[in-house]
Design a protein around this motif. Structure first.
Motif, PDB file in Angstrom:
ATOM      1  N   PHE A 251       8.335  54.515  18.622  1.00 32.20           N
ATOM      2  CA  PHE A 251       9.201  55.495  17.977  1.00 32.20           C
ATOM      3  C   PHE A 251       8.514  56.066  16.747  1.00 32.20           C
ATOM      4  CE2 PHE A 251      10.497  51.179  16.768  1.00 32.20           C
ATOM      5  CZ  PHE A 251      10.379  51.212  15.382  1.00 32.20           C
ATOM      6  N   VAL A 252       9.007  57.224  16.349  1.00 32.37           N
ATOM      7  CA  VAL A 252       8.511  57.915  15.166  1.00 32.37           C
ATOM      8  C   VAL A 252       9.612  57.911  14.125  1.00 32.37           C
ATOM      9  CG1 VAL A 252       7.540  60.064  14.261  1.00 32.37           C
ATOM     10  CG2 VAL A 252       7.119  59.409  16.646  1.00 32.37           C
ATOM     11  N   THR A 253       9.262  57.581  12.888  1.00 30.14           N
ATOM     12  CA  THR A 253      10.236  57.570  11.799  1.00 30.14           C
ATOM     13  C   THR A 253       9.710  58.376  10.625  1.00 30.14           C
ATOM     14  OG1 THR A 253       9.274  55.490  10.983  1.00 30.14           O
ATOM     15  CG2 THR A 253      11.226  55.312  12.372  1.00 30.14           C
ATOM     16  N   ARG A 254      10.638  58.751   9.758  1.00 32.31           N
ATOM     17  CA  ARG A 254      10.256  59.285   8.455  1.00 32.31           C
ATOM     18  C   ARG A 254      10.712  58.261   7.423  1.00 32.31           C
ATOM     19  NH1 ARG A 254       8.637  64.232   6.923  1.00 32.31           N
ATOM     20  NH2 ARG A 254       9.475  65.262   8.773  1.00 32.31           N
ATOM     21  N   GLU A 255       9.749  57.780   6.648  1.00 29.58           N
ATOM     22  CA  GLU A 255      10.048  56.700   5.720  1.00 29.58           C
ATOM     23  C   GLU A 255      10.495  57.231   4.359  1.00 29.58           C
ATOM     24  OE1 GLU A 255      10.176  53.516   6.815  1.00 29.58           O
ATOM     25  OE2 GLU A 255       9.788  54.466   8.736  1.00 29.58           O
ATOM     26  N   ALA A 256      10.844  56.320   3.457  1.00 25.88           N
ATOM     27  CA  ALA A 256      11.436  56.696   2.170  1.00 25.88           C
ATOM     28  C   ALA A 256      10.507  57.561   1.327  1.00 25.88           C
ATOM     29  CB  ALA A 256      11.819  55.437   1.391  1.00 25.88           C
ATOM     30  N   ASP A 257       9.194  57.438   1.541  1.00 27.72           N
ATOM     31  CA  ASP A 257       8.257  58.262   0.766  1.00 27.72           C
ATOM     32  C   ASP A 257       8.079  59.652   1.370  1.00 27.72           C
ATOM     33  OD1 ASP A 257       6.815  57.652   3.022  1.00 27.72           O
ATOM     34  OD2 ASP A 257       5.176  56.626   1.990  1.00 27.72           O
ATOM     35  N   GLY A 258       8.836  59.948   2.431  1.00 28.81           N
ATOM     36  CA  GLY A 258       8.772  61.259   3.058  1.00 28.81           C
ATOM     37  C   GLY A 258       7.714  61.396   4.130  1.00 28.81           C
ATOM     38  N   GLU A 259       6.908  60.361   4.327  1.00 24.25           N
ATOM     39  CA  GLU A 259       5.813  60.413   5.295  1.00 24.25           C
ATOM     40  C   GLU A 259       6.280  59.938   6.673  1.00 24.25           C
ATOM     41  OE1 GLU A 259       2.870  61.579   5.022  1.00 24.25           O
ATOM     42  OE2 GLU A 259       2.363  61.648   2.882  1.00 24.25           O
ATOM     43  N   PHE A 260       5.597  60.434   7.708  1.00 29.98           N
ATOM     44  CA  PHE A 260       5.829  59.934   9.056  1.00 29.98           C
ATOM     45  C   PHE A 260       5.286  58.519   9.193  1.00 29.98           C
ATOM     46  CE2 PHE A 260       5.572  64.526  10.595  1.00 29.98           C
ATOM     47  CZ  PHE A 260       6.941  64.611  10.833  1.00 29.98           C
ATOM     48  N   GLN A 261       5.788  57.823  10.196  1.00 32.88           N
ATOM     49  CA  GLN A 261       5.255  56.521  10.587  1.00 32.88           C
ATOM     50  C   GLN A 261       5.475  56.392  12.086  1.00 32.88           C
ATOM     51  OE1 GLN A 261       6.014  52.988   8.097  1.00 32.88           O
ATOM     52  NE2 GLN A 261       6.916  52.016   9.899  1.00 32.88           N
ATOM     53  N   THR A 262       4.511  55.812  12.783  1.00 29.48           N
ATOM     54  CA  THR A 262       4.708  55.517  14.194  1.00 29.48           C
ATOM     55  C   THR A 262       4.651  54.012  14.408  1.00 29.48           C
ATOM     56  OG1 THR A 262       2.348  55.693  14.761  1.00 29.48           O
ATOM     57  CG2 THR A 262       3.677  57.705  14.934  1.00 29.48           C
ATOM     58  N   THR A 263       5.466  53.540  15.329  1.00 24.06           N
ATOM     59  CA  THR A 263       5.479  52.131  15.713  1.00 24.06           C
ATOM     60  C   THR A 263       5.353  52.071  17.223  1.00 24.06           C
ATOM     61  OG1 THR A 263       6.919  51.561  13.841  1.00 24.06           O
ATOM     62  CG2 THR A 263       6.779  49.973  15.649  1.00 24.06           C
ATOM     63  N   ALA A 264       4.327  51.395  17.724  1.00 24.59           N
ATOM     64  CA  ALA A 264       4.097  51.250  19.161  1.00 24.59           C
ATOM     65  C   ALA A 264       4.217  49.773  19.516  1.00 24.59           C
ATOM     66  CB  ALA A 264       2.718  51.785  19.544  1.00 24.59           C
ATOM     67  N   LEU A 265       4.815  49.494  20.665  1.00 23.03           N
ATOM     68  CA  LEU A 265       5.108  48.119  21.057  1.00 23.03           C
ATOM     69  C   LEU A 265       4.404  47.782  22.368  1.00 23.03           C
ATOM     70  CD1 LEU A 265       8.972  48.180  20.398  1.00 23.03           C
ATOM     71  CD2 LEU A 265       7.163  47.443  18.819  1.00 23.03           C
ATOM     72  N   GLU A 266       3.612  46.724  22.332  1.00 18.32           N
ATOM     73  CA  GLU A 266       3.010  46.204  23.565  1.00 18.32           C
ATOM     74  C   GLU A 266       3.985  45.183  24.139  1.00 18.32           C
ATOM     75  OE1 GLU A 266      -1.040  43.895  25.080  1.00 18.32           O
ATOM     76  OE2 GLU A 266      -0.764  44.368  22.954  1.00 18.32           O
ATOM     77  N   ILE A 267       4.468  45.431  25.343  1.00 18.32           N
ATOM     78  CA  ILE A 267       5.527  44.611  25.940  1.00 18.32           C
ATOM     79  C   ILE A 267       4.986  43.919  27.178  1.00 18.32           C
ATOM     80  CG2 ILE A 267       7.830  44.654  26.981  1.00 18.32           C
ATOM     81  CD1 ILE A 267       8.379  47.168  25.267  1.00 18.32           C
ATOM     82  N   GLU A 268       5.131  42.602  27.210  1.00 15.77           N
ATOM     83  CA  GLU A 268       4.697  41.808  28.350  1.00 15.77           C
ATOM     84  C   GLU A 268       5.846  40.912  28.794  1.00 15.77           C
ATOM     85  OE1 GLU A 268       1.223  39.621  27.304  1.00 15.77           O
ATOM     86  OE2 GLU A 268      -0.034  41.404  27.020  1.00 15.77           O
ATOM     87  N   ASP A 269       6.143  40.932  30.080  1.00 16.13           N
ATOM     88  CA  ASP A 269       7.231  40.110  30.636  1.00 16.13           C
ATOM     89  C   ASP A 269       8.545  40.330  29.881  1.00 16.13           C
ATOM     90  OD1 ASP A 269       5.488  39.010  32.528  1.00 16.13           O
ATOM     91  OD2 ASP A 269       4.860  37.436  31.142  1.00 16.13           O
ATOM     92  N   GLY A 270       8.788  41.565  29.482  1.00 18.20           N
ATOM     93  CA  GLY A 270      10.055  41.900  28.841  1.00 18.20           C
ATOM     94  C   GLY A 270      10.139  41.576  27.363  1.00 18.20           C
ATOM     95  N   ARG A 271       9.072  41.013  26.782  1.00 21.13           N
ATOM     96  CA  ARG A 271       9.091  40.687  25.352  1.00 21.13           C
ATOM     97  C   ARG A 271       7.954  41.396  24.629  1.00 21.13           C
ATOM     98  NH1 ARG A 271      12.549  36.611  23.863  1.00 21.13           N
ATOM     99  NH2 ARG A 271      13.450  35.419  25.591  1.00 21.13           N
ATOM    100  N   ILE A 272       8.166  41.621  23.338  1.00 14.63           N
ATOM    101  CA  ILE A 272       7.186  42.341  22.529  1.00 14.63           C
ATOM    102  C   ILE A 272       6.061  41.382  22.149  1.00 14.63           C
ATOM    103  CG2 ILE A 272       6.801  43.579  20.369  1.00 14.63           C
ATOM    104  CD1 ILE A 272       9.818  44.363  20.513  1.00 14.63           C
ATOM    105  N   ALA A 273       4.850  41.696  22.645  1.00  9.03           N
ATOM    106  CA  ALA A 273       3.689  40.846  22.379  1.00  9.03           C
ATOM    107  C   ALA A 273       2.907  41.315  21.157  1.00  9.03           C
ATOM    108  CB  ALA A 273       2.768  40.813  23.592  1.00  9.03           C
TER     109      ALA A 273
END
Length: 288
Positions: A251-273
């Motif tokens: 997902f993409v967020t805009r943080e408190a400092d006004g900047e973008f941030q991206t968070t990517a999740l590697e998922i294995e067997d249904g859980r975040i690795a």
């Protein structure tokens, strides 16, 4: 008054532009930087303008070779810059509706451990489907050596290739649930999503606050998010949209400092690795 392009310029643009997306993909996979990839492709276009195009039988092969060689030259200086980089280095985030190949973020990190020639041979052959004769001509080796480089690279990156294809919609559902739990401070919900050996990598590049070493293990990751939840409660974190980021749900967020941030999740067997957070504003500039 508008200036008309010369027939020669129009011919060069007309033959180059359809290949630009592919050439940019090659350069980005080699360099991990959107801006550097665009610069390399523009440099290749300038060389294409000056080339004897009538004698080029396969423009795609000629330009792919040009781009790869320019990337190999640039990687020499990039390696020395990485040695002084502040904190973990992650490639620039590519936000896509649907990934165009199977080069995910973990695989790109594994490619960083290869020599430039191994990386070129692997990407050209295994990802872009280029024959070994052309790979050899591109990297200045014979076909047998190019094949050996690709084989060696394949062995090194085998563990980083996706073991199975995660349903895109399910992945994005997990990403949205992760955002809600991490920002809302629901550590029970967050913990239920994490693998026991989960890791978290944050790239601030020395420009924004971020962990300077990877955060490893379930307990450590949960404790960090418990502290972050306090920050988010005070300062906020705005969810913009869920997306595939470098082939991973996130997902993409805009943080408190006004900047973008991206968070990517590697998922294995249904859980975040693994959790990959990009905070370096230089690497998010293309998203503006």
């Amino acid at each position: 008054m508008a200036v008309e392009a010369s027939p020669d310029m129009a011919d060069a643009v007309g033959s180059f532009d359809p290949l630009r997306p592919l050439l940019t993909r090659v350069a980005y996979r080699m360099l991990g930087s959107v801006a550097d990839a665009e610069d390399v492709v523009q440099d290749a276009f300038i060389r294409w303008l000056g080339a004897d195009r009538a004698s080029v039988r396969e423009p795609a092969a000629f330009l792919r070779r040009t781009v790869t060689r320019l990337c190999l030259d640039q990687m020499k200086s990039a390696r020395s810059q990485r040695e002084t980089y502040v904190g973990p280095w992650l490639p620039d985030p590519l936000v896509e509706e649907e990934p165009v190949d199977d080069v995910t973020l973990p695989l790109m990190l594994a490619l960083e451990r290869l020599s430039p020639l191994e990386r070129a041979a692997f990407l050209l052959h295994d990802v872009f489907g280029v024959g070994f004769d052309e790979v050899a001509a591109t990297i200045g080796r014979d076909a047998a050596a190019a094949r050996q480089l690709a084989t060696r690279a394949r062995t090194h990156v085998r563990e980083a290739r996706p073991r199975y294809k995660l349903d895109r919609e399910r992945g994005l559902e997990i990403a949205e649930a992760f955002f809600a739990a991490s920002r809302g401070g629901d550590m029970d919900a967050l913990g239920a999503m994490l693998a026991a050996d989960v890791s978290m990598w944050s790239d601030g590049g020395g420009k924004r606050p971020a962990a300077v070493v990877p955060v490893l293990g379930f307990g450590t990751v949960v404790r960090l998010h418990r502290s972050l939840a306090v920050h988010f409660a005070r300062h906020g974190s705005t969810f913009l949209h869920a997306a595939m980021i470098n082939g991973l749900p996130g997902f993409v967020t805009r943080e408190a400092d006004g900047e973008f941030q991206t968070t990517a999740l590697e998922i294995e067997d249904g859980r975040i690795a693994a959790i990959y957070v990009m905070r370096n504003p230089d690497k998010l500039r293309h998203m503006h």
